[in-house]
Design a protein around this motif. Structure first.
Motif, PDB file in Angstrom:
ATOM      1  N   GLN A  21       0.844  -1.527   0.040  1.00  0.00           N
ATOM      2  CA  GLN A  21      -0.454  -0.151  -0.013  1.00  0.00           C
ATOM      3  C   GLN A  21       1.412   1.541   0.030  1.00  0.00           C
ATOM      4  O   GLN A  21       2.029   1.179   0.676  1.00  0.00           O
ATOM      5  CB  GLN A  21      -1.177   0.222   1.563  1.00  0.00           C
ATOM      6  CG  GLN A  21      -2.475  -1.684   1.650  1.00  0.00           C
ATOM      7  CD  GLN A  21      -2.937  -0.745   2.448  1.00  0.00           C
ATOM      8  OE1 GLN A  21      -2.349  -1.124   3.645  1.00  0.00           O
ATOM      9  NE2 GLN A  21      -4.204  -1.226   2.423  1.00  0.00           N
ATOM     10  N   PHE A  61      -3.401   4.160  -0.248  1.00  0.00           N
ATOM     11  CA  PHE A  61      -4.474   2.967  -1.847  1.00  0.00           C
ATOM     12  C   PHE A  61      -3.474   1.954  -1.931  1.00  0.00           C
ATOM     13  O   PHE A  61      -1.950   1.438  -1.832  1.00  0.00           O
ATOM     14  CB  PHE A  61      -4.162   3.462  -2.919  1.00  0.00           C
ATOM     15  CG  PHE A  61      -4.895   5.140  -2.314  1.00  0.00           C
ATOM     16  CD1 PHE A  61      -6.376   5.115  -3.292  1.00  0.00           C
ATOM     17  CD2 PHE A  61      -5.071   6.400  -2.448  1.00  0.00           C
ATOM     18  CE1 PHE A  61      -7.133   6.144  -2.923  1.00  0.00           C
ATOM     19  CE2 PHE A  61      -5.701   6.961  -2.043  1.00  0.00           C
ATOM     20  CZ  PHE A  61      -7.412   7.137  -2.381  1.00  0.00           C
ATOM     21  N   ALA A 103      -7.852  -0.420  -2.699  1.00  0.00           N
ATOM     22  CA  ALA A 103      -8.702   0.318  -2.763  1.00  0.00           C
ATOM     23  C   ALA A 103      -7.457   1.222  -4.205  1.00  0.00           C
ATOM     24  O   ALA A 103      -6.384   1.235  -3.540  1.00  0.00           O
ATOM     25  CB  ALA A 103      -8.423   0.706  -1.443  1.00  0.00           C
ATOM     26  N   THR A 104      -8.168   2.160  -4.456  1.00  0.00           N
ATOM     27  CA  THR A 104      -7.886   3.035  -5.644  1.00  0.00           C
ATOM     28  C   THR A 104      -8.613   4.117  -5.481  1.00  0.00           C
ATOM     29  O   THR A 104      -9.926   4.492  -5.486  1.00  0.00           O
ATOM     30  CB  THR A 104      -7.457   2.113  -6.987  1.00  0.00           C
ATOM     31  OG1 THR A 104      -8.977   1.244  -7.832  1.00  0.00           O
ATOM     32  CG2 THR A 104      -7.371   1.032  -6.717  1.00  0.00           C
ATOM     33  N   VAL A 107     -13.001   7.223  -4.986  1.00  0.00           N
ATOM     34  CA  VAL A 107     -12.321   6.326  -4.094  1.00  0.00           C
ATOM     35  C   VAL A 107     -12.972   5.062  -4.583  1.00  0.00           C
ATOM     36  O   VAL A 107     -13.887   5.363  -4.748  1.00  0.00           O
ATOM     37  CB  VAL A 107     -11.477   6.338  -2.809  1.00  0.00           C
ATOM     38  CG1 VAL A 107     -11.313   5.315  -2.744  1.00  0.00           C
ATOM     39  CG2 VAL A 107     -11.033   7.584  -2.520  1.00  0.00           C
TER      40      VAL A 107
END
Length: 514
Positions: A228, A237, A269-270, A279
């Motif tokens: 991350q 992210f 998560a991006t 997001v």
């Protein structure tokens, strides 16, 4: 003589410089410790506090209390698992104070921190220290660079126990892990691995009865990974996953063990590819293969939250930290409602996708819900106003005819058994199953006739969508008043909202005896 004196002066100068630099790096290490304490205390379920911090020229020692606050554990009557950790901090530029300490690297660095459990800090840490004898149960060694970046190795030695407390046997293959953290926590990546864990205990026995036999449970190839980075809105992210190669449970009451292989729990998560202010969060739960009598096969579940306003997500995290620190804050609920409205203003989307391939048949399902700001509605006075938050939605499902009939037949059979009670203990199980099959067949025929499902080949299929305040199932509009409790029974020509066996509450079916 002058050369000797000059050499001594140089050595003394270097020693003084080393001592001064070591003392300065010790101050830096203390500052990093305080910053880590603040960051760690942001967890709503844990609070970190310093019991003692002694800083010297070449090394420092700290004892830190980890106070756990887990409401679910307290409600279940579980003991407090809070504990303390010891930290031996060896100052750079060369951690000479750690010379001879196992695992402490000798090289240019800001500091090296060796972390262990304080065995006297709680009941469970004392018991763990006793079980491990003279070994450290848990050890983490962090090499911290001059820029604050760290490389941490975590380890637990293998452990074998026989006849301890309620355990007949325990075999723990040990734990190994390594994590790298960039300066100021900009990135974190690493892996934690446990090759195997095997436990053998006694199954619970009924009152007045002997023990039911041994229960065996084993886990193999447990791996936790993370990769991350800190990005926009100060959010993390990237990907984090938890995997189990095999989970196996043998109980004496069952002939077939419960087995799961290739279990995966993965989150990612991006940033939204078209809107950098939003997001996307995706989660996957998957079993490569499983056997839970009478079911066997493979399955997966995907859950996704898309179009989340990044700034609001960051504020929600801050709200959670404040709420944990001050649970009696009367303004917290109002603030949460405002944040949720802000989140809904970005029109977030929820997607749920499930599929399974079982010996009894296949299943596929997909649910998509799009949300919006619900306007000026007092949810405490009018909870139904929350329906305005749903802008549109769709659902699809396809299930094998055999699987649907098997699942429903088992449910109805259990309901019949519940109505029958002890007076029909000698009832013929085959007769009960035949009765359940007949009722399920009639129900499914009614559902298909009402248009709520279609039978296509060997699959039952159905589609539904909601938009502009109207709900359609297979292109047939369903009045929302009935779903919100507007009627006491099924709508004319439509299936009941909650299928059952057709039995009245006080009626017991007549079941043939053996």
């Amino acid at each position: 003589m002058r050369k000797v004196v000059g050499g001594i002066i140089v050595v003394l100068g270097l020693a003084a410089a080393y001592t001064g630099l070591s003392a300065w790096l010790g101050q830096q290490a203390e500052q990093q410790y305080k910053e880590a304490l603040i960051e760690g205390s942001k967890n709503p379920n844990a609070k970190l506090s310093t019991i003692r911090y002694d800083r010297g020229l070449f090394s420092s020692q700290a004892v830190t209390r980890v106070q756990l606050d887990i409401p679910e554990a307290s409600a279940a009557g579980l003991p407090d698992m809070s504990f303390a950790i010891r930290q031996d901090i060896y100052h750079g530029p060369l951690p000479l104070a750690g010379w001879g300490v196992s695992g402490v690297p000798m090289g240019l660095t800001g500091s090296v921190v060796r972390l262990t459990l304080d065995p006297e800090s709680s009941t469970w840490t004392r018991e763990l220290a006793t079980l491990y004898g003279g070994q450290q149960p848990v050890e983490a060694i962090s090499q911290i660079g001059f820029d604050g970046a760290s490389n941490t190795r975590i380890s637990m030695p293998p452990l074998t126990l026989n006849k301890v407390a309620e355990l007949e046997n325990l075999k723990f293959a040990g734990l190994q892990g390594q994590f790298q953290l960039a300066p100021r926590g900009a990135t974190v990546q690493g892996e934690l691995r446990v090759p195997s864990l095997e436990v053998v205990g006694q199954s619970a026995a009924a009152a007045g009865q002997p023990a039911g036999g041994e229960v065996q449970a084993s886990l193999r190839d447990i791996v936790v990974t993370t990769h991350q980075r800190k990005g926009s809105f100060d959010l993390m992210f990237g990907d984090a996953s938890f995997k189990i190669g095999e989970l196996r449970v043998n109980e004496p009451s069952t002939k077939t063990p419960v087995v799961f292989t290739d279990l995966v729990m993965d989150t990612n998560a991006t940033l939204h590819p078209q809107n950098p202010r939003q997001v996307n969060v995706d989660a996957l739960f998957k079993a490569g293969n499983f056997t839970v009598e009478p079911w066997s096969g493979a399955g997966s579940l995907r859950l996704a939250f898309h179009n989340l306003d990044g700034a609001t997500v960051a504020k929600l995290q801050q709200w959670q930290e404040r709420a944990a620190a001050n649970p009696d804050d009367v303004q917290a609920l109002d603030e949460l409602v405002k944040l949720m409205k802000s989140l809904l203003a970005g029109k977030p989307e929820l997607v749920l996708y499930t599929q399974s391939k079982l010996a009894q048949g296949d299943w596929q399902g997909k649910l998509v819900l799009s949300f919006q700001d619900f306007g000026q509605v007092d949810l405490l006075q009018n909870p139904e106003g929350l329906l305005k938050a749903l802008e549109k939605g769709s659902a699809e499902m396809a299930v094998s005819k055999t699987l649907a009939e098997t699942v429903l037949t088992n449910m109805v059979k259990e309901e019949i058994q519940g109505f029958a009670g002890d007076k029909d203990a000698q009832a013929d199980p085959n007769a009960m199953r035949d009765m359940a099959r007949q009722q399920v067949a009639e129900q499914l025929q009614g559902v298909v006739a009402a248009g709520f499902m279609r039978l296509e080949g060997d699959q039952y299929k159905s589609k539904a969508h909601f938009e502009n305040g109207k709900l359609f199932v297979n292109d047939k509009e369903i009045p929302l008043g009935a779903l919100m409790g507007g009627g006491s029974g099924a709508m004319d020509g439509q299936m009941p909202l909650e299928p059952d066996s057709g039995l009245e509450p006080d009626a017991a079916p007549e079941i043939p005896q053996r």
